[in-house]
Design an enzyme around this catalytic site. Structure first.
Site, PDB file in Angstrom:
ATOM      1  N   GLU A   1      44.830  45.930  26.798  1.00 47.42           N
ATOM      2  CA  GLU A   1      44.423  45.092  25.447  1.00 47.42           C
ATOM      3  C   GLU A   1      44.641  43.503  25.457  1.00 47.42           C
ATOM      4  OE1 GLU A   1      44.913  48.848  22.400  1.00 47.42           O
ATOM      5  OE2 GLU A   1      46.653  47.467  22.646  1.00 47.42           O
TER       6      GLU A   1
ATOM      7  N   GLY B   1      50.342  48.519  20.689  1.00 52.91           N
ATOM      8  CA  GLY B   1      50.892  49.079  21.751  1.00 52.91           C
ATOM      9  C   GLY B   1      51.250  50.652  21.432  1.00 52.91           C
TER      10      GLY B   1
HETATM   11  C1  5RP Z   1      47.123  50.946  21.102  1.00 52.23           C
HETATM   12  C2  5RP Z   1      47.370  49.906  19.787  1.00 52.23           C
HETATM   13  C3  5RP Z   1      46.474  50.411  18.626  1.00 52.23           C
HETATM   14  O1  5RP Z   1      45.475  49.524  18.220  1.00 52.23           O
HETATM   15  C4  5RP Z   1      47.398  50.687  17.425  1.00 52.23           C
HETATM   16  O2  5RP Z   1      48.623  51.579  17.947  1.00 52.23           O
HETATM   17  C5  5RP Z   1      46.987  51.269  16.256  1.00 52.23           C
HETATM   18  O3  5RP Z   1      46.229  52.401  16.395  1.00 52.23           O
HETATM   19  P1  5RP Z   1      45.635  53.234  15.185  1.00 52.23           P
HETATM   20  O4  5RP Z   1      44.148  52.823  15.203  1.00 52.23           O
HETATM   21  O5  5RP Z   1      45.722  54.526  15.980  1.00 52.23           O
HETATM   22  O6  5RP Z   1      46.465  53.249  13.975  1.00 52.23           O
HETATM   23  O7  5RP Z   1      47.560  48.722  19.846  1.00 52.23           O
HETATM   24  O8  5RP Z   1      47.877  50.451  22.034  1.00 52.23           O
END
Ligand code: 5RP
Length: 218
Positions: free
Chosen positions: A103, A95
């Site tokens: 998600e 999140g």
């Molecule tokens: C979005 C998410 C993403 O999976 C999490 O924040 C990881 O992001 P990133 O791949 O940019 O590191 O839960 O709501």
């Protein structure tokens, strides 16, 4: 390898799990953006995608992958998404990108949840990353007070409105020794739409990029 190069490497490995005629659930964030680009190279293979955010939908549309309405889909073969933290039970905090509600819906529908991360996201105990919680705007203060009762320190994520027109509270200092218990407890607070703890439905497989390889946690 830089962190971004590790994100790219792990998304290329995730591509091996996409088989012909699959409906693929797509997460949100910078790691998944690499996966979307990789998926573009085999787009004729997939039946379609189901997307967890307006941002990912736009990226999928841009490369010509059909985005299906979740209401028109019975089964999602695989769901590929990243996380902010993942433990050795494959439970996650998600999140950071504010897309946690869609998600969680898509991961719940998916036969197989493949979590793709770089090794900086792997932890022994969840909770260093503040826990995102999506909340109905009029319940913001009430939910914050209930979270304080759980010994959390909630902070309103200023300027962020989710795709579902809600707000995000990021909560520090919660005891996450028992993630399933905590997920159930926060789910029970009126006004909470979704908590970014993914413990009741953990990942089925975690692919973890290190600087020289991609490890598989089954
Ligand atoms: C979005 C998410 C993403 O999976 C999490 O924040 C990881 O992001 P990133 O791949 O940019 O590191 O839960 O709501």
């Amino acid at each position: 390898m830089t962190q971004d190069e590790m994100k790219k490497a792990v998304s290329l490995v995730a591509l091996n799990y996409v088989k012909s005629d699959m409906i693929v659930g797509i997460g949100t964030g910078s790691t998944v953006t690499h996966f979307i680009h990789a998926l573009g190279s085999i787009k004729e293979l997939v039946k379609g995608a189901v997307s967890s955010s307006e941002d990912s939908t736009r990226k999928l549309n841009n490369i010509g992958i059909p985005v299906l309405d979740t209401n028109e889909v019975d089964i999602i073969d695989i769901y590929v998404d990243s996380a902010d933290e993942v433990n050795h039970h494959k439970q996650m905090i998600k999140g950071g990108g504010a897309a946690l509600t869609r998600e969680k819906v898509i991961s719940s529908m998916a036969k197989k949840f493949i979590c793709i991360v770089d090794h900086t996201k792997k932890v022994n105990i969840l909770g260093q990353f503040p826990l995102p919680i999506e909340v109905i705007p009029m319940a913001r203060s009430y939910v914050a007070r209930e979270l304080v009762k759980l010994r959390g320190l909630p902070e309103y994520r200023q300027g962020v409105i989710t795709d579902n027109a809600n707000i995000i509270l990021d909560v520090r200092h919660l005891n996450m020794a028992h993630p399933i218990h905590l997920e159930n407890k926060i789910n029970a607070i009126a006004g909470v739409v979704t908590v970014g703890l993914f413990a009741l439905r953990p990942a089925d497989l975690v692919l973890i990029a290190t600087s020289n390889t991609v490890e598989i946690m089954e």
